[in-house]
Design a protein around this motif. Structure first.
Motif, mmCIF file in Angstrom:
data_model
loop_
_atom_site.group_PDB
_atom_site.id
_atom_site.type_symbol
_atom_site.label_atom_id
_atom_site.label_comp_id
_atom_site.label_asym_id
_atom_site.label_seq_id
_atom_site.Cartn_x
_atom_site.Cartn_y
_atom_site.Cartn_z
ATOM 1 N N TRP A 1 0.813 -1.219 0.000
ATOM 2 C CA TRP A 1 0.000 0.000 0.000
ATOM 3 C C TRP A 1 0.845 1.266 0.000
ATOM 4 O O TRP A 1 0.331 2.349 0.273
ATOM 5 N N SER A 2 2.125 1.146 -0.343
ATOM 6 C CA SER A 2 2.977 2.338 -0.303
ATOM 7 C C SER A 2 2.602 3.355 -1.373
ATOM 8 O O SER A 2 3.012 4.518 -1.298
ATOM 9 N N TRP A 3 1.796 2.961 -2.361
ATOM 10 C CA TRP A 3 1.350 3.897 -3.391
ATOM 11 C C TRP A 3 0.230 4.792 -2.897
ATOM 12 O O TRP A 3 -0.084 5.805 -3.538
ATOM 13 N N ARG A 4 -0.387 4.424 -1.748
ATOM 14 C CA ARG A 4 -1.475 5.248 -1.239
ATOM 15 C C ARG A 4 -0.900 6.511 -0.590
ATOM 16 O O ARG A 4 0.093 6.451 0.151
ATOM 17 N N PRO A 5 -1.504 7.699 -0.850
ATOM 18 C CA PRO A 5 -0.942 8.949 -0.304
ATOM 19 C C PRO A 5 -0.779 8.937 1.213
ATOM 20 O O PRO A 5 0.176 9.529 1.741
ATOM 21 N N TYR A 6 -1.690 8.243 1.921
ATOM 22 C CA TYR A 6 -1.596 8.284 3.382
ATOM 23 C C TYR A 6 -0.314 7.619 3.884
ATOM 24 O O TYR A 6 0.177 7.936 4.969
ATOM 25 N N PHE A 7 0.234 6.674 3.115
ATOM 26 C CA PHE A 7 1.446 5.981 3.569
ATOM 27 C C PHE A 7 2.579 6.970 3.791
ATOM 28 O O PHE A 7 3.319 6.881 4.766
ATOM 29 N N TYR A 8 2.716 7.947 2.886
ATOM 30 C CA TYR A 8 3.800 8.918 3.010
ATOM 31 C C TYR A 8 3.537 9.916 4.135
ATOM 32 O O TYR A 8 4.473 10.422 4.753
ATOM 33 N N GLN A 9 2.247 10.196 4.400
ATOM 34 C CA GLN A 9 1.929 11.029 5.556
ATOM 35 C C GLN A 9 2.399 10.354 6.839
ATOM 36 O O GLN A 9 2.991 10.987 7.717
ATOM 37 N N ILE A 10 2.136 9.061 6.938
ATOM 38 C CA ILE A 10 2.507 8.324 8.145
ATOM 39 C C ILE A 10 4.022 8.107 8.196
ATOM 40 O O ILE A 10 4.647 8.189 9.257
ATOM 41 N N LEU A 11 4.628 7.852 7.031
ATOM 42 C CA LEU A 11 6.064 7.621 6.969
ATOM 43 C C LEU A 11 6.840 8.812 7.527
ATOM 44 O O LEU A 11 7.879 8.655 8.179
ATOM 45 N N ALA A 12 6.323 10.013 7.286
ATOM 46 C CA ALA A 12 6.988 11.219 7.773
ATOM 47 C C ALA A 12 7.017 11.285 9.289
ATOM 48 O O ALA A 12 7.823 12.014 9.872
ATOM 49 N N GLU A 13 6.135 10.511 9.938
ATOM 50 C CA GLU A 13 6.051 10.532 11.398
ATOM 51 C C GLU A 13 6.662 9.291 12.021
ATOM 52 O O GLU A 13 6.389 8.973 13.174
ATOM 53 N N ALA A 14 7.450 8.553 11.251
ATOM 54 C CA ALA A 14 8.000 7.292 11.730
ATOM 55 C C ALA A 14 8.783 7.485 13.021
ATOM 56 O O ALA A 14 9.488 8.464 13.204
ATOM 57 N N GLY A 15 8.664 6.511 13.909
ATOM 58 C CA GLY A 15 9.345 6.568 15.201
ATOM 59 C C GLY A 15 8.463 5.966 16.270
ATOM 60 O O GLY A 15 7.233 5.990 16.168
ATOM 61 N N GLU A 16 9.038 5.426 17.297
ATOM 62 C CA GLU A 16 8.261 4.757 18.342
ATOM 63 C C GLU A 16 7.255 5.694 18.988
ATOM 64 O O GLU A 16 6.187 5.288 19.413
ATOM 65 N N ASP A 17 7.606 6.977 19.063
ATOM 66 C CA ASP A 17 6.710 7.945 19.683
ATOM 67 C C ASP A 17 5.936 8.743 18.633
ATOM 68 O O ASP A 17 5.487 9.856 18.893
ATOM 69 N N SER A 18 5.801 8.194 17.446
ATOM 70 C CA SER A 18 5.096 8.919 16.392
ATOM 71 C C SER A 18 3.638 9.105 16.759
ATOM 72 O O SER A 18 3.043 8.296 17.468
ATOM 73 N N ARG A 19 3.070 10.198 16.264
ATOM 74 C CA ARG A 19 1.668 10.482 16.582
ATOM 75 C C ARG A 19 0.760 9.806 15.580
ATOM 76 O O ARG A 19 1.164 9.415 14.491
ATOM 77 N N VAL A 20 -0.512 9.677 15.960
ATOM 78 C CA VAL A 20 -1.518 9.087 15.092
ATOM 79 C C VAL A 20 -1.755 10.025 13.906
ATOM 80 O O VAL A 20 -1.971 11.219 14.080
ATOM 81 N N ILE A 21 -1.706 9.483 12.693
ATOM 82 C CA ILE A 21 -1.874 10.266 11.475
ATOM 83 C C ILE A 21 -3.189 9.895 10.808
ATOM 84 O O ILE A 21 -3.565 8.720 10.762
#
Length: 387
Positions: A330-350
């Motif tokens: 599902w990496s082609w879906r736009p939301y994947f890149y939104q979430i990817l930008a917040e990667a990290g154990e303490d990342s917030r809900v996107i």
């Protein structure tokens, strides 16, 4: 020639940044001997009317409109220009509209030429538009969104202003089908290309709110003023517009509060799902979705977007496991890149933007959270109709 005396009427365009009248569109009218005024618009689409007579009528009304507007110290006047007539001009010949402006004495900076139909030679039209722009005139395209060929016009002419097709705009404002998403996409395209948007045909508060949501710089319609023979004070509708804009802002604040509530609920749900994963991820142990009526499904992906778990969907009685989408990426879906930008154990809900799910035909949001030191991505699909 025609049944009536030609004259221009003027409908104001309201600047959404100030609520003041920023300009007017000149419209062709005919007044008969009894004083009744009718639109001359139908004549311009009537094949039985002599084109030479139409051209004379158009130039007569255009001159009258420019002369009337000449004494207006500020604002702009929008005039319709037919590409079919423009394409009949010989290359490098003087442009009648520019000659008329010079004769009348109105600065070109106060004029917008609105390209109306899809007819005419596009290459010749582009050359003429370039000359208009070099003279200081701004260019608008009417009925934007009405057809594919209109996109060709935008690419060729690089207009300053795009006027949304009135039928499409009204359908979108009413919430019919997916027309709203289509118009929002058009508005986003206009913004990225540096164009201002005009929303015409605004007749009620719902349509105004949709125009503001689309980022319209100008609105035009019966909600504020009908076409009239005379001009209005620049602040004639400012109080009315300010009140309606405040209503719009309150609605958006309410939507923001709803979104904040959804984020809080998602934080709790993700916490429960993480505990469920740590306990072995048995489908029978999934948390009850009764507190989350908007929940469509949940699933797990690896950090590259490949689904590594079945979809888990609530049937109303129990959880159902659907393995059909295992190994789908599902990496082609736009939301994947939104979430990817917040990667990290303490990342917030996107949260993703709204989209229509191709499988269920439902309007959805997707929410995601990276877990396990960003090795896995936990995803939740949300049914917008249940919010």
């Amino acid at each position: 020639m025609f049944n009536g005396h030609p004259l221009p009427y003027f409908q104001p365009l309201i600047d959404t940044a100030t609520g003041r009248i920023a300009g007017y569109e000149a419209l062709a009218r005919l007044r008969d001997e009894e004083g009744n005024v009718t639109s001359a618009g139908p004549l311009f689409t009537d094949p039985s009317v002599n084109p030479a007579d139409l051209l004379e009528l158009d130039r007569c009304i255009r001159r009258m409109a420019l002369e009337r507007f000449r004494d207006n110290p500020e604002g702009f006047l929008s005039l319709n220009i037919s590409p079919l007539w423009v394409s009949q001009l010989t290359p490098d010949s003087p442009l009648p509209s520019l000659q008329l402006l010079e004769e009348v004495g109105l600065p070109p900076e106060q004029v917008v030429f609105e390209i109306t139909e899809l007819q005419g030679n596009i290459e010749q039209l582009r050359d003429v538009v370039k000359r208009y722009r070099e003279a200081g005139i701004r260019i608008a395209i009417d009925d934007f969104g009405a057809g594919y060929s209109m996109l060709d016009r935008v690419l060729a002419l690089e207009p300053d202003i795009l006027k949304l097709d009135i039928q499409l705009f009204r359908k979108a404002a009413s919430g019919t089908g997916n027309s709203g998403d289509f118009v929002r996409a058009l508005a986003l395209m206009a913004e990225k290309s540096g164009c201002w948007i005009i929303a015409e045909g605004v007749e009620n508060e719902q349509e105004l709110h949709f125009a503001l949501e689309c980022g319209a710089r100008y609105v035009q319609g019966y909600l504020f003023a009908r076409p009239e023979e005379n001009f209005l004070p620049n602040d004639a509708v400012q109080a009315q517009f300010s009140q309606l804009r405040d209503h719009y802002v309150k609605e958006k604040l309410a939507e923001r509060a709803q979104l904040a509530k959804l984020r809080r609920e998602l934080a709790v749900l993700f916490s429960e799902l993480r505990q469920w994963l740590s306990r072995g991820a048995r489908p029978t142990d999934l948390p009850s979705p009764k507190a989350y009526p908007w929940l469509l499904r949940c699933f797990l992906c690896d950090a590259h977007g490949t689904q590594i778990s079945p979809n888990y969907e609530w049937t109303g009685q129990q959880w159902r496991s659907d393995p059909r989408y295992l190994d789908h990426n599902w990496s082609w879906r736009p939301y994947f890149y939104q979430i990817l930008a917040e990667a990290g154990e303490d990342s917030r809900v996107i949260l993703s933007n709204r989209y229509r799910d191709a499988t269920s035909n439902q309007y959805c949001l997707t929410s995601g959270l990276f877990i396990d030191d960003s090795r896995h991505l936990l995803l939740v699909d949300i049914d917008l109709s249940r919010l």
